[in-house]
Write a protein that holds these residues in place. Structure first.
Motif, short mmCIF file in Angstrom:
data_model
loop_
_atom_site.label_atom_id
_atom_site.label_comp_id
_atom_site.label_asym_id
_atom_site.label_seq_id
_atom_site.Cartn_x
_atom_site.Cartn_y
_atom_site.Cartn_z
N CYS A 8 0.81 -1.14 0.11
CA CYS A 8 -0.11 0.05 0.00
C CYS A 8 1.02 1.34 -0.05
N ILE A 9 0.64 2.04 -0.99
CA ILE A 9 1.48 3.31 -1.15
C ILE A 9 0.37 4.61 -0.86
N ILE A 10 0.80 5.32 0.12
CA ILE A 10 0.10 6.58 0.26
C ILE A 10 0.88 7.86 0.52
N GLU A 11 0.20 8.93 0.08
CA GLU A 11 0.91 10.37 0.48
C GLU A 11 -0.22 10.71 1.74
N CYS A 12 0.56 10.83 3.02
CA CYS A 12 -0.12 11.28 4.10
C CYS A 12 -0.84 12.53 4.01
N CYS A 46 -2.01 -3.76 7.16
CA CYS A 46 -0.53 -4.35 6.55
C CYS A 46 -0.07 -5.24 7.27
N ARG A 47 -0.09 -4.96 8.51
CA ARG A 47 0.78 -5.86 9.13
C ARG A 47 0.03 -7.32 9.47
N GLU A 48 -1.32 -7.29 9.45
CA GLU A 48 -1.94 -8.69 9.65
C GLU A 48 -1.92 -9.43 8.52
N ASN A 49 -1.68 -8.55 6.98
CA ASN A 49 -1.79 -9.65 6.10
C ASN A 49 -0.31 -9.62 5.19
N GLY A 50 0.63 -9.25 5.77
CA GLY A 50 1.77 -9.42 5.44
C GLY A 50 2.23 -8.51 4.19
N THR A 51 1.52 -7.20 4.10
CA THR A 51 1.66 -6.40 3.30
C THR A 51 2.29 -5.31 3.53
N VAL A 52 3.39 -4.60 2.70
CA VAL A 52 4.13 -3.58 2.96
C VAL A 52 3.48 -2.30 2.84
N LEU A 53 3.80 -1.46 3.91
CA LEU A 53 3.04 -0.11 3.95
C LEU A 53 4.34 0.92 3.47
N ILE A 54 4.21 1.72 2.49
CA ILE A 54 4.90 2.75 1.91
C ILE A 54 4.45 4.25 2.25
N ALA A 55 5.12 4.92 2.83
CA ALA A 55 4.80 6.44 3.02
C ALA A 55 5.59 7.30 2.01
N ASP A 56 4.82 7.83 1.12
CA ASP A 56 5.55 8.64 -0.03
C ASP A 56 5.41 10.07 0.49
N TRP A 86 2.83 12.97 11.87
CA TRP A 86 1.66 13.38 12.84
C TRP A 86 0.54 12.43 13.09
N LEU A 87 0.66 11.17 12.37
CA LEU A 87 -0.62 10.19 12.49
C LEU A 87 0.10 8.95 13.34
N ASP A 88 1.14 9.09 13.97
CA ASP A 88 1.53 8.04 14.55
C ASP A 88 1.70 6.54 14.20
N ILE A 89 2.21 6.74 13.27
CA ILE A 89 2.55 5.36 12.36
C ILE A 89 3.99 5.07 11.90
N ARG A 90 4.38 3.83 11.75
CA ARG A 90 5.91 3.79 11.39
C ARG A 90 5.79 2.77 10.08
N PRO A 91 5.86 3.56 8.85
CA PRO A 91 5.70 2.65 7.54
C PRO A 91 7.04 1.75 7.40
N ASP A 92 6.70 0.67 6.66
CA ASP A 92 7.87 -0.20 6.61
C ASP A 92 8.86 0.68 5.36
N ILE A 93 8.38 1.10 4.65
CA ILE A 93 9.31 1.96 3.58
C ILE A 93 8.97 3.34 3.57
N ILE A 94 9.97 4.43 3.44
CA ILE A 94 9.76 6.01 3.38
C ILE A 94 10.56 6.29 2.31
N THR A 95 9.83 7.16 1.25
CA THR A 95 10.35 7.48 0.33
C THR A 95 10.54 9.08 0.33
N ALA A 96 11.66 9.96 -0.07
CA ALA A 96 11.74 11.30 0.06
C ALA A 96 12.66 11.71 -1.07
N ALA A 97 12.54 12.96 -1.51
CA ALA A 97 13.32 13.70 -2.35
C ALA A 97 13.01 15.04 -2.50
N LYS A 98 12.61 15.80 -3.41
CA LYS A 98 12.53 17.35 -3.41
C LYS A 98 13.30 18.06 -2.40
N GLY A 99 12.73 18.24 -1.27
CA GLY A 99 13.58 19.31 -0.22
C GLY A 99 14.67 18.51 0.16
#
Length: 381
Positions: free
Chosen positions: A172-176, A198-208, A225-238
């Motif tokens: 699952c990939i989301i922009e918060c 995602c944890r229950e179903n073995g799915t990777v959570l990606i925060a864009d 702000w949402l008190d989650i800890r994604p499996d993968i975080i992507t960054a760029a721009k700034g």
């Protein structure tokens, strides 16, 4: 040879920048509330940034990733500490699209699945898999339309849980905070429920976090702000303040095999010098706190303006990532701000004026913008 048309161009040639202001070749000064698509984090031409890059260029501009680059190690340590993800691995590349491309690849390597869940109105990039996860059929070529992605409404937790329960979702990939989608924010209940599913179903959570990260929201990453800890975080721009760079932060639960990911230019010496100097300035000038305080101030002023029936129907956002919903053509307002008031802003969605100023934006600049916006909203029809 003619240049390929990438964007509709304003007939303005920007030749100089300083802080939150830029100048064109005629000497006209502009207030920058767009930061070149949220790229300018610490301000245009910050002296520490320019000095750091210049000094590095005088020593070594580039060598391949086949040798030790201690700047990469320094950056990994600094970024881990600044973000709170010291136990994650860091993979450095050149852009946000590459970051998402590699994040999705890592997720598939990890669980062997191919299906992806993405949000409606999402934007994740223009490369092969990243563009398929972007909810815009106009930019998805037939070769990229491979049926990997299911789009679901942001914040509709039941819809996401239903798809995850099928047991075949890779990631699952989301922009918060959705940028191109119109500054739409993920709810805390949705984000936490999605992380649990995602944890229950073995799915990777990606925060864009390509647009909403790196201090822009008033936290280092918007998902914090949402008190989650994604499996993968992507960054760029700034991350590079204009120097092309992207990053993938990878949970210690993953163990990518040697050779699964690679890059020629990613994490080069100049890029790392730029990124380290950005963190220097963010920390020394307290720019994450400034983004929060100044953003709240600006949104309060915009909501006061909204009460005056000035064509503003809603103000959304966090920190210095703000959307102004209008009841009039937003592109006309953007054009009038630029032409008549010399202010750069952006557009998003179908009616949203998008504000993404450098994180050094001040309350005085916010007041200046409000006065210019008032004039435009009174004059534009």
């Amino acid at each position: 040879m003619k240049l390929f048309d990438v964007y509709p161009l304003f007939d303005i040639n920007i030749v100089k920048g300083e802080g939150c202001r830029v100048w064109d070749d005629k000497g006209t000064e502009y207030l920058d509330l767009y930061g070149g698509h949220a790229v300018i984090s610490i301000g245009h031409c910050h002296p520490h940034y320019t000095n750091k890059i210049t000094a590095q260029l005088g020593k070594l501009g580039f060598y391949s990733n086949s040798v030790i680059n201690t700047l990469q190690t320094e950056l990994a340590g600094r970024l881990g500490k600044a973000s709170g993800y010291e136990d994650y691995q860091l993979f450095l590349i050149n852009s946000g699209a590459e970051a998402n491309e590699n994040a999705l690849k890592l997720a598939s390597f990890a669980n062997g699945r191919t299906r992806i869940l993405s949000a409606e109105k999402a934007f994740h990039g223009r490369t092969s898999l990243a563009v398929e996860a972007t909810a815009n059929p106009n930019i998805i070529a037939p070769v990229n339309a491979n049926g990997h992605v299911t789009y679901l409404p942001l914040n509709d937790l039941d819809a996401w849980r239903d798809e995850l329960s099928k047991g075949d979702v890779c990631a699952c990939i989301i922009e918060c905070i959705q940028g191109v989608g119109g500054i739409r924010m993920a709810d805390k209940e949705f984000a936490q429920g999605l992380a649990e599913a995602c944890r229950e179903n073995g799915t990777v959570l990606i925060a864009d976090e390509i647009q909403c990260g790196y201090g822009r929201s008033g936290r280092f990453f918007a998902h914090q702000w949402l008190d989650i800890r994604p499996d993968i975080i992507t960054a760029a721009k700034g991350i590079g303040n204009g120097f092309p760079m992207g990053a993938v932060l990878i949970s210690p639960d993953f163990a990518p095999k040697y050779g699964q990911l690679g890059t020629t230019f990613g994490g080069n010496h100049l890029a790392c010098a730029a990124a380290i100097s950005v963190l220097d300035v963010i920390e020394s000038e307290n720019l994450v706190d400034n983004a929060h305080a100044t953003g709240e101030y600006l949104m309060d002023k915009l909501r006061e303006l909204q009460q005056q029936e000035c064509h503003i129907t809603e103000v959304r956002g966090r920190g210095l990532m703000i959307g102004i919903e209008l009841d009039m053509p937003h592109k006309a307002v953007r054009e009038a701000l630029l032409r008549n008031e010399h202010v750069f802003t952006g557009c998003a969605g179908t009616g949203t004026l998008r504000l993404l100023p450098p994180l050094c934006f001040t309350k005085d600049m916010a007041d200046e913008f409000i006065e210019r916006l008032k004039r435009v909203l009174k004059q534009t029809v």
